[in-house]
Design a protein around this motif. Structure first.
Motif, PDB file in Angstrom:
ATOM      1  N   GLY A 267      -4.008 -10.927   2.240  1.00  0.00           N
ATOM      2  CA  GLY A 267      -4.152 -10.364   0.912  1.00  0.00           C
ATOM      3  C   GLY A 267      -5.526  -9.795   0.605  1.00  0.00           C
ATOM      4  N   GLN A 268      -6.458  -9.821   1.559  1.00  0.00           N
ATOM      5  CA  GLN A 268      -7.818  -9.354   1.287  1.00  0.00           C
ATOM      6  C   GLN A 268      -7.940  -7.840   1.388  1.00  0.00           C
ATOM      7  OE1 GLN A 268     -10.095 -11.583   0.148  1.00  0.00           O
ATOM      8  NE2 GLN A 268      -8.338 -12.953   0.311  1.00  0.00           N
ATOM      9  N   GLN A 269      -7.116  -7.227   2.248  1.00  0.00           N
ATOM     10  CA  GLN A 269      -7.186  -5.788   2.452  1.00  0.00           C
ATOM     11  C   GLN A 269      -5.840  -5.155   2.139  1.00  0.00           C
ATOM     12  OE1 GLN A 269     -10.676  -7.082   5.270  1.00  0.00           O
ATOM     13  NE2 GLN A 269      -8.625  -6.945   6.084  1.00  0.00           N
ATOM     14  N   GLU A 270      -5.823  -3.834   2.061  1.00  0.00           N
ATOM     15  CA  GLU A 270      -4.691  -3.113   1.482  1.00  0.00           C
ATOM     16  C   GLU A 270      -3.411  -3.188   2.314  1.00  0.00           C
ATOM     17  OE1 GLU A 270      -3.921  -1.743  -1.219  1.00  0.00           O
ATOM     18  OE2 GLU A 270      -5.668  -0.919  -2.231  1.00  0.00           O
ATOM     19  N   THR A 271      -2.311  -3.321   1.585  1.00  0.00           N
ATOM     20  CA  THR A 271      -0.966  -3.053   2.078  1.00  0.00           C
ATOM     21  C   THR A 271      -0.311  -2.163   1.031  1.00  0.00           C
ATOM     22  OG1 THR A 271      -0.655  -5.085   3.354  1.00  0.00           O
ATOM     23  CG2 THR A 271       1.322  -4.043   2.485  1.00  0.00           C
ATOM     24  N   ILE A 272       0.210  -1.026   1.470  1.00  0.00           N
ATOM     25  CA  ILE A 272       0.863  -0.099   0.545  1.00  0.00           C
ATOM     26  C   ILE A 272       2.297   0.084   1.020  1.00  0.00           C
ATOM     27  CG2 ILE A 272       0.790   2.145  -0.580  1.00  0.00           C
ATOM     28  CD1 ILE A 272      -2.288   1.305   1.217  1.00  0.00           C
ATOM     29  N   LEU A 273       3.242  -0.247   0.160  1.00  0.00           N
ATOM     30  CA  LEU A 273       4.660  -0.211   0.527  1.00  0.00           C
ATOM     31  C   LEU A 273       5.351   0.999  -0.090  1.00  0.00           C
ATOM     32  CD1 LEU A 273       5.519  -3.988  -0.023  1.00  0.00           C
ATOM     33  CD2 LEU A 273       4.767  -2.869   2.081  1.00  0.00           C
ATOM     34  N   GLY A 274       6.414   1.448   0.585  1.00  0.00           N
ATOM     35  CA  GLY A 274       7.224   2.533   0.045  1.00  0.00           C
ATOM     36  C   GLY A 274       6.535   3.882   0.074  1.00  0.00           C
ATOM     37  N   VAL A 275       5.666   4.092   1.049  1.00  0.00           N
ATOM     38  CA  VAL A 275       4.947   5.366   1.152  1.00  0.00           C
ATOM     39  C   VAL A 275       5.875   6.410   1.765  1.00  0.00           C
ATOM     40  CG1 VAL A 275       2.908   6.517   2.080  1.00  0.00           C
ATOM     41  CG2 VAL A 275       2.795   4.085   1.460  1.00  0.00           C
ATOM     42  N   ARG A 276       5.934   7.578   1.138  1.00  0.00           N
ATOM     43  CA  ARG A 276       6.799   8.666   1.611  1.00  0.00           C
ATOM     44  C   ARG A 276       5.992   9.953   1.749  1.00  0.00           C
ATOM     45  NH1 ARG A 276      12.468   8.128   0.677  1.00  0.00           N
ATOM     46  NH2 ARG A 276      13.029   6.179  -0.342  1.00  0.00           N
ATOM     47  N   GLY A 277       6.236  10.656   2.835  1.00  0.00           N
ATOM     48  CA  GLY A 277       5.615  11.962   3.023  1.00  0.00           C
ATOM     49  C   GLY A 277       4.326  11.894   3.820  1.00  0.00           C
ATOM     50  N   GLU A 278       4.067  12.946   4.576  1.00  0.00           N
ATOM     51  CA  GLU A 278       2.932  12.959   5.495  1.00  0.00           C
ATOM     52  C   GLU A 278       1.597  12.838   4.762  1.00  0.00           C
ATOM     53  OE1 GLU A 278       3.526  16.555   7.708  1.00  0.00           O
ATOM     54  OE2 GLU A 278       5.542  15.947   8.353  1.00  0.00           O
ATOM     55  N   ALA A 279       1.426  13.573   3.666  1.00  0.00           N
ATOM     56  CA  ALA A 279       0.156  13.525   2.936  1.00  0.00           C
ATOM     57  C   ALA A 279      -0.094  12.147   2.348  1.00  0.00           C
ATOM     58  CB  ALA A 279       0.152  14.581   1.832  1.00  0.00           C
ATOM     59  N   ASP A 280       0.953  11.513   1.810  1.00  0.00           N
ATOM     60  CA  ASP A 280       0.781  10.189   1.215  1.00  0.00           C
ATOM     61  C   ASP A 280       0.515   9.122   2.269  1.00  0.00           C
ATOM     62  OD1 ASP A 280       1.047  11.205  -1.304  1.00  0.00           O
ATOM     63  OD2 ASP A 280       3.103  10.533  -1.605  1.00  0.00           O
ATOM     64  N   VAL A 281       1.083   9.290   3.462  1.00  0.00           N
ATOM     65  CA  VAL A 281       0.794   8.353   4.549  1.00  0.00           C
ATOM     66  C   VAL A 281      -0.684   8.428   4.917  1.00  0.00           C
ATOM     67  CG1 VAL A 281       1.186   7.868   7.002  1.00  0.00           C
ATOM     68  CG2 VAL A 281       3.131   8.253   5.491  1.00  0.00           C
TER      69      VAL A 281
END
Length: 204
Positions: free
Chosen positions: A94-108
């Protein structure tokens, strides 16, 4: 190792390139476990671009986009995998980022940059100091993995931290994605399991 590698390319000695989480996913893939497919942006890319923007490296952006397309597009989880993370002594949970549900090349690509930046937040720095982890050699790999739409998810501790004799495992789970358990947003269901048989000894 190059800037990108798929899980199946990760070997036991690659922790300095893919971090603790990336290494574990590679080992589980090699063991034949049902790991959702994905790839790692290695620490080599982080070190090269540490003082620059990911968006400024067109070749790497295209590599990431191609690897994302190879996963079939759609929603992915973008997860930090710092050196020293998910280790035997320090977890960095939980100390560093996890981003869920990312869609699309730019957002990745944007999510990968967020993971890199999270290595230097006040919270991450304070945790490292508390654990006596120095900044020398510090680097961040990032895992990009096809997202599983789970009805129930959680975490399994292969040794129950409350069992001094080491005879039990502990599973913590909740409805939805596992991030709610890891981040502490919910009070999860708890199952204490016998290590040898898997039998539920106690549940709450």
């Amino acid at each position: 190792m190059s800037d990108l590698c798929i899980f199946e390319q990760i070997q036991d000695g690659d922790v300095e390139s893919v971090g603790g989480k990336g290494l574990s996913l590679g080992q589980m893939s090699a063991a034949g476990l049902p790991v959702p497919p994905g790839f790692c942006v290695t620490t080599a890319a982080y070190r090269r671009l540490r003082d620059q923007s990911l968006a400024g490296d067109a070749a790497l952006v295209e590599q990431i986009a191609a690897a994302y397309r190879q996963l079939g597009g759609g929603p992915v989880a973008v997860r930090s995998s710092a050196i020293g993370e998910d280790g035997a002594v320090t977890s960095f949970a939980g100390q560093q980022e996890t981003i869920l549900g990312v869609r699309g090349e730019a957002d990745v690509c944007a999510a990968i940059a967020r993971c890199w930046e999270s290595l230097h937040t006040e919270r991450a720095i304070a945790y490292r100091r508390h654990q006596n982890v120095g900044d020398e050699g510090l680097a961040m790999a990032v895992v990009v993995q096809r997202l599983v739409h789970a009805e129930v998810a959680g975490v399994l501790f292969t040794r129950d931290p409350l069992d001094a004799e080491g005879r039990r495992m502990l599973a913590e789970a909740s409805w939805g994605l596992g991030e709610s358990v890891v981040s502490g947003k919910v009070a999860p269901d708890r199952y204490h399991l016998d290590r040898d048989t898997g039998r539920v000894v106690e549940q709450h």
